[in-house]
Design a protein around this motif. Structure first.
Motif, mmCIF file in Angstrom:
data_model
loop_
_atom_site.group_PDB
_atom_site.id
_atom_site.type_symbol
_atom_site.label_atom_id
_atom_site.label_comp_id
_atom_site.label_asym_id
_atom_site.label_seq_id
_atom_site.Cartn_x
_atom_site.Cartn_y
_atom_site.Cartn_z
ATOM 1 N N GLN A 99 0.835 -1.202 0.000
ATOM 2 C CA GLN A 99 0.000 0.000 0.000
ATOM 3 C C GLN A 99 0.870 1.252 0.000
ATOM 4 O O GLN A 99 0.655 2.175 -0.791
ATOM 5 N N VAL B 250 1.065 4.146 -2.789
ATOM 6 C CA VAL B 250 0.752 5.543 -2.476
ATOM 7 C C VAL B 250 1.881 6.447 -2.983
ATOM 8 O O VAL B 250 1.641 7.492 -3.573
ATOM 9 N N PHE C 76 -4.340 5.706 -2.609
ATOM 10 C CA PHE C 76 -4.442 6.789 -1.635
ATOM 11 C C PHE C 76 -4.319 6.206 -0.232
ATOM 12 O O PHE C 76 -4.520 5.007 -0.027
ATOM 13 N N ALA C 77 -3.986 7.065 0.713
ATOM 14 C CA ALA C 77 -3.926 6.646 2.114
ATOM 15 C C ALA C 77 -4.959 7.455 2.888
ATOM 16 O O ALA C 77 -5.584 8.357 2.331
#
Ligand code: ADP
Ligand code: MG
Length: 456
Positions: free
Chosen positions: A271, A275, A281-282
């Motif tokens: 992840q 990003v 996206f976070a």
């Protein structure tokens, strides 16, 4: 003896009395005598001194326990969130929270710039406090303003909790929208023009020699008709949005063919890498957090992307859908073309909510209208030294300059994020064309400075 010296002597005596010096010396001697000096000397000393410390096997067991406990906490937090979501606040509770939130905003004399503070008068508060949007969403004014009540420094301070908020609370939203989008002088009810992607061929590669522009990106926001916005989405509806996106992307063709990945299936490390590459996206900043944007995270969140990572669709980032087209160069024409193809393909399978005055509806009033932000990451070493000139030019050209990491970040290594300032009142094509003209003007100015430098 000075008082510091006497304190030192006393401290030394204390260490000796308590056996600390002795223990430390023994540990250091032991380390000295050790034939194979350990890589981790601190661990060696710690182990030597600590009689009741766990050995490696015990340590591993304890670490496992800790990891399990962390997983349990995360699960319980999600459960708590779910249960909280089921508790319906009574009108009296809403009233109390609204009045307290409003009071803290108004009493704060140091942060006075939010549009919420400017336009939410005591009379409007009174009028709207107990009004709700239609069932089953029943959004209160508080659901829209909670973030602005808490974050007094927010420039706007309000989100729409569902599409109806824009009309039900119109006396608050309308002036905020007009001011933010520079439409105060506009006496027409229709602030946004009809969709017009224009002649895509007129948009070009702005830096074919790859001298100034590092990357280009255009994004659009959309929300699916019949569902509330993020502050009021239920867990089931978050999944519904994701399912709809997944199904709608199955018909993508050509370079838009890709895969949908749900956030929960992507491990944390991947992840973070995604990003960094701007594919995923976070969780973001505090304003959105307070507004309820990360409830039930990571449920319903995910991304569809092609293998080249030039076309992305985000599920439930802020709005239901974000469509992104990008390239690691200055080819705005290519990026725009892909975006237009992608959104038109999505629209065959999904119906997005539009408003007769404001165009595409988004949760944040700043994104209304076209919802389009086209940006380039650009390095203009000479021009960016003259901050004043850059500021004047960007204002004249209706451009916004952000830091390298997007809004609220700083400029790193001279790389600026330059994008269209306006989202409303113009067609999609007009906005992209104006970014093109603006960037061309900035590059020309940089080239003039280069020539002047060579001549001078
Ligand atoms: P948005 O308006 O889409 O919310 P943000 O300013 O929050 O945009 O930026 C979102 C992310 O996209 C950030 O990580 C930012 O660095 C990245 N980004 C934006 N524009 C570009 C660009 N032209 N090139 C590369 N990355 C970009
Ligand atoms: Mg953002």
């Amino acid at each position: 003896m000075t008082s510091i010296e006497s304190k030192r002597v006393q401290y030394r005596k204390y260490l000796e009395r308590a056996g600390v010096i002795d223990a430390l010396s023994k540990a250091l001697i032991k380390l000295y005598e050790e034939q194979n000096k350990p890589e981790d000397a601190i661990r060696f000393v710690r182990k030597f001194m600590c009689e009741s410390c766990p050995d490696d096997a015990q340590y591993d067991l304890m670490k496992n326990d800790l990891d399990e406990a962390k997983t349990t906490i995360a699960r319980l937090e999600q459960e708590l969130e779910r249960l909280r979501g089921q508790i319906k606040k009574s009108p009296e509770e809403y009233q109390e929270l609204t009045m307290a939130g409003y009071k803290s905003l108004i009493d704060d004399e140091e942060n006075v710039s939010s549009l919420l503070r400017k336009y939410l008068t005591p009379e409007l508060l009174e009028e709207y406090m107990l009004v709700t949007t239609p069932s089953p969403v029943d959004a209160y004014l508080y659901d829209c303003a909670v973030s602005g009540f808490e974050h007094h420094d927010a420039p706007v301070g309000i989100y729409a909790a569902d599409p109806e908020c824009y009309d039900v609370f119109t006396k608050l939203f309308d002036p905020i929208i007009r001011e933010y989008h520079g439409q105060e002088e506009n006496d027409s009810d229709m602030l946004q023009k009809d969709v017009d992607w224009g002649n895509v061929d007129e948009i070009e590669n702005l830096d074919a020699e790859r001298k100034y522009i590092l990357s280009t990106r255009i994004r659009l926001s959309r929300n699916i008709e019949g569902l509330p916005f993020f502050p009021k989405l239920t867990e089931k509806q978050l999944i519904e949005v994701e399912d709809k996106i997944r199904a709608a992307t199955e018909t993508m063709d050509g370079e838009l063919i890709g895969t949908y990945l749900t956030m929960g299936d992507i491990d944390t490390e991947t992840q973070q890498e995604m990003v960094k590459r701007n594919v995923l996206f976070a969780r973001g900043e505090g304003y959105l957090q307070t507004a309820g944007c990360y409830r039930f995270w990571p449920t319903g969140r995910g991304v569809y992307h092609n293998p080249a990572e030039t076309f992305m669709i985000w599920s439930n980032e802020e709005d239901h859908v974000r469509v992104i087209s990008a390239a690691q160069c200055g080819d705005l024409g290519d990026v725009y073309q892909r975006l237009v193809t992608g959104i038109q393909e999505l629209e065959k399978n999904l119906t997005f909510i539009r408003h007769p005055s404001y165009g595409n509806l988004t949760a944040c009033p700043t994104n209304l209208g076209t919802t389009l932000r086209a940006s380039v990451h650009i390095r203009l070493p000479l021009l960016s030294k003259d901050e004043e000139r850059l500021k004047v030019m960007s204002e004249e050209l209706s451009l916004t300059i952000h830091g390298t990491g997007g809004e609220h970040t700083s400029i790193e290594d001279g790389v600026m994020d330059i994008s269209n300032k306006r989202r409303m009142g113009f067609t999609e094509f007009e906005l992209v064309k104006s970014l093109q003209d603006g960037i061309v003007a900035l590059i020309n100015a940089e080239e003039e400075l280069e020539i002047a430098g060579q001549e001078g």
